[in-house]
Design a protein around this motif. Structure first.
Motif, PDB file in Angstrom:
ATOM      1  N   ARG A  65      48.113  -3.245  18.767  1.00  0.00           N
ATOM      2  CA  ARG A  65      48.431  -1.965  18.412  1.00  0.00           C
ATOM      3  C   ARG A  65      47.250  -1.313  18.701  1.00  0.00           C
ATOM      4  O   ARG A  65      46.644  -0.438  17.680  1.00  0.00           O
ATOM      5  CB  ARG A  65      48.707  -1.837  16.665  1.00  0.00           C
ATOM      6  CG  ARG A  65      50.143  -2.692  16.570  1.00  0.00           C
ATOM      7  CD  ARG A  65      50.615  -2.407  15.108  1.00  0.00           C
ATOM      8  NE  ARG A  65      52.041  -2.720  15.008  1.00  0.00           N
ATOM      9  CZ  ARG A  65      52.486  -3.571  13.923  1.00  0.00           C
ATOM     10  NH1 ARG A  65      51.689  -4.095  13.228  1.00  0.00           N
ATOM     11  NH2 ARG A  65      53.781  -3.844  14.048  1.00  0.00           N
ATOM     12  N   ARG A 102      52.233 -11.150  17.471  1.00  0.00           N
ATOM     13  CA  ARG A 102      53.156 -10.876  16.500  1.00  0.00           C
ATOM     14  C   ARG A 102      54.548 -11.137  16.690  1.00  0.00           C
ATOM     15  O   ARG A 102      55.324 -10.350  17.149  1.00  0.00           O
ATOM     16  CB  ARG A 102      52.997  -9.040  16.290  1.00  0.00           C
ATOM     17  CG  ARG A 102      51.901  -8.765  15.853  1.00  0.00           C
ATOM     18  CD  ARG A 102      51.515  -7.348  15.572  1.00  0.00           C
ATOM     19  NE  ARG A 102      52.021  -6.475  16.557  1.00  0.00           N
ATOM     20  CZ  ARG A 102      52.865  -5.678  16.804  1.00  0.00           C
ATOM     21  NH1 ARG A 102      53.987  -5.583  15.848  1.00  0.00           N
ATOM     22  NH2 ARG A 102      53.234  -5.053  17.689  1.00  0.00           N
ATOM     23  N   ASP A 105      58.282  -9.885  12.268  1.00  0.00           N
ATOM     24  CA  ASP A 105      58.267  -8.331  11.264  1.00  0.00           C
ATOM     25  C   ASP A 105      57.408  -8.736  10.037  1.00  0.00           C
ATOM     26  O   ASP A 105      57.629  -9.545   9.349  1.00  0.00           O
ATOM     27  CB  ASP A 105      59.724  -8.063  10.713  1.00  0.00           C
ATOM     28  CG  ASP A 105      59.656  -6.597  10.361  1.00  0.00           C
ATOM     29  OD1 ASP A 105      58.749  -6.249   9.928  1.00  0.00           O
ATOM     30  OD2 ASP A 105      60.723  -5.891  10.528  1.00  0.00           O
ATOM     31  N   THR A 106      56.498  -7.823  10.302  1.00  0.00           N
ATOM     32  CA  THR A 106      55.335  -7.881   9.118  1.00  0.00           C
ATOM     33  C   THR A 106      55.701  -7.226   7.936  1.00  0.00           C
ATOM     34  O   THR A 106      55.081  -7.050   6.844  1.00  0.00           O
ATOM     35  CB  THR A 106      54.037  -7.610   9.420  1.00  0.00           C
ATOM     36  OG1 THR A 106      54.016  -6.177   9.879  1.00  0.00           O
ATOM     37  CG2 THR A 106      53.577  -8.532  10.477  1.00  0.00           C
ATOM     38  N   ASP A 108      55.492  -4.044   8.141  1.00  0.00           N
ATOM     39  CA  ASP A 108      54.968  -2.389   8.758  1.00  0.00           C
ATOM     40  C   ASP A 108      56.106  -1.591   9.232  1.00  0.00           C
ATOM     41  O   ASP A 108      56.828  -2.056  10.156  1.00  0.00           O
ATOM     42  CB  ASP A 108      53.594  -2.860   9.694  1.00  0.00           C
ATOM     43  CG  ASP A 108      53.063  -1.604  10.071  1.00  0.00           C
ATOM     44  OD1 ASP A 108      53.691  -0.715  10.529  1.00  0.00           O
ATOM     45  OD2 ASP A 108      51.784  -1.916  10.014  1.00  0.00           O
ATOM     46  N   ASP A 111      56.966  -1.955  12.828  1.00  0.00           N
ATOM     47  CA  ASP A 111      57.594  -2.988  13.314  1.00  0.00           C
ATOM     48  C   ASP A 111      59.109  -2.879  13.584  1.00  0.00           C
ATOM     49  O   ASP A 111      59.681  -3.583  14.339  1.00  0.00           O
ATOM     50  CB  ASP A 111      57.620  -4.333  12.380  1.00  0.00           C
ATOM     51  CG  ASP A 111      56.186  -4.901  12.547  1.00  0.00           C
ATOM     52  OD1 ASP A 111      55.536  -4.883  13.310  1.00  0.00           O
ATOM     53  OD2 ASP A 111      55.988  -5.593  11.467  1.00  0.00           O
ATOM     54  N   ARG A 112      59.598  -1.782  13.325  1.00  0.00           N
ATOM     55  CA  ARG A 112      60.938  -1.208  13.519  1.00  0.00           C
ATOM     56  C   ARG A 112      61.321  -0.438  14.459  1.00  0.00           C
ATOM     57  O   ARG A 112      62.125  -0.126  14.977  1.00  0.00           O
ATOM     58  CB  ARG A 112      61.508  -0.529  12.199  1.00  0.00           C
ATOM     59  CG  ARG A 112      61.751  -1.379  10.864  1.00  0.00           C
ATOM     60  CD  ARG A 112      62.431  -0.624   9.822  1.00  0.00           C
ATOM     61  NE  ARG A 112      61.330   0.014   8.903  1.00  0.00           N
ATOM     62  CZ  ARG A 112      60.663  -0.226   8.112  1.00  0.00           C
ATOM     63  NH1 ARG A 112      60.391  -1.560   7.865  1.00  0.00           N
ATOM     64  NH2 ARG A 112      59.782   0.563   7.166  1.00  0.00           N
ATOM     65  N   ASP A 116      58.554  -2.531  19.375  1.00  0.00           N
ATOM     66  CA  ASP A 116      58.021  -3.720  19.056  1.00  0.00           C
ATOM     67  C   ASP A 116      58.969  -4.727  18.706  1.00  0.00           C
ATOM     68  O   ASP A 116      58.694  -5.834  18.578  1.00  0.00           O
ATOM     69  CB  ASP A 116      57.305  -3.056  17.526  1.00  0.00           C
ATOM     70  CG  ASP A 116      56.084  -2.399  17.358  1.00  0.00           C
ATOM     71  OD1 ASP A 116      54.992  -3.275  17.751  1.00  0.00           O
ATOM     72  OD2 ASP A 116      56.135  -1.247  17.323  1.00  0.00           O
ATOM     73  N   ARG A 117      60.256  -4.467  18.465  1.00  0.00           N
ATOM     74  CA  ARG A 117      61.376  -5.253  18.386  1.00  0.00           C
ATOM     75  C   ARG A 117      61.721  -6.080  19.696  1.00  0.00           C
ATOM     76  O   ARG A 117      61.751  -7.203  19.889  1.00  0.00           O
ATOM     77  CB  ARG A 117      62.793  -4.598  18.108  1.00  0.00           C
ATOM     78  CG  ARG A 117      62.715  -4.207  16.546  1.00  0.00           C
ATOM     79  CD  ARG A 117      64.194  -4.071  15.987  1.00  0.00           C
ATOM     80  NE  ARG A 117      64.660  -2.822  16.872  1.00  0.00           N
ATOM     81  CZ  ARG A 117      64.727  -1.641  16.555  1.00  0.00           C
ATOM     82  NH1 ARG A 117      64.060  -0.997  15.347  1.00  0.00           N
ATOM     83  NH2 ARG A 117      65.450  -0.687  17.164  1.00  0.00           N
ATOM     84  N   ARG A 120      58.568  -8.603  20.236  1.00  0.00           N
ATOM     85  CA  ARG A 120      58.995  -9.693  19.313  1.00  0.00           C
ATOM     86  C   ARG A 120      59.820 -10.483  20.050  1.00  0.00           C
ATOM     87  O   ARG A 120      59.590 -11.941  20.187  1.00  0.00           O
ATOM     88  CB  ARG A 120      59.158  -9.500  18.067  1.00  0.00           C
ATOM     89  CG  ARG A 120      58.031  -8.780  17.027  1.00  0.00           C
ATOM     90  CD  ARG A 120      58.352  -8.834  15.420  1.00  0.00           C
ATOM     91  NE  ARG A 120      59.798  -8.181  15.290  1.00  0.00           N
ATOM     92  CZ  ARG A 120      59.713  -6.890  15.180  1.00  0.00           C
ATOM     93  NH1 ARG A 120      58.506  -5.968  15.066  1.00  0.00           N
ATOM     94  NH2 ARG A 120      60.932  -6.315  14.640  1.00  0.00           N
TER      95      ARG A 120
END
Length: 154
Positions: A65, A102, A105-106, A108, A111-112, A116-117, A120
């Protein structure tokens, strides 16, 4: 092998510096021994590693990030001979390469985001990530080979 963003980024930063050496050696051999093939070999290796480093910088920047400035510095450093090494040192010392991949999902809100998905998804499947990255780098490399070298083929 690349259990952390640091190990992957450092490996590609060093590989990029080595590829600069191959390119420069090829240029010297072309100028002194009239071995044009040396530039083709060194330049080809450098071009592929350059693109792989750029893809790695984007991947690590997304995972860590980073803001726009550190990501841009990391990417642009590949254009300047040997600049990936001090860039890696700066990113490491500033804590930007600290931490793990990462994978989960943290909680944060970031993360949505779709990116980011997707990150991951691929980080949990390193074989798929590797295949996608190699395929993208290879396609870009081939396109650039077809387009030709900077300044034309003359």
């Amino acid at each position: 092998m690349f259990r952390t963003p640091l190990t992957l980024f450092r490996t590609l930063a060093i590989a990029e510096a080595i590829s600069w050496t191959l390119l420069i050696a090829g240029l010297i051999l072309r100028a002194t021994a009239d071995l044009s093939i040396a530039v083709s070999i060194g330049g080809g290796i450098h071009g592929f590693v350059f693109l792989a480093y750029g893809a790695t910088a984007v991947l690590v920047a997304l995972n860590q990030r980073w803001g726009v400035v550190p990501a841009a510095v990391a990417i642009v450093s590949a254009v300047i001979p040997y600049a990936t090494i001090p860039t890696e040192v700066w990113l490491q010392r500033s804590g930007r390469l600290r931490g793990a991949w990462r994978l989960d999902d943290t909680g944060d809100p970031r993360d949505r985001r779709p990116v980011d998905r997707a990150l991951r998804f691929f980080l949990r499947r390193p074989w798929a990530l590797g295949l996608v990255l190699v395929a993208v780098v290879a396609v870009v490399f081939v396109v650039l080979l077809i387009v030709g070298p900077p300044g034309g083929k003359g």
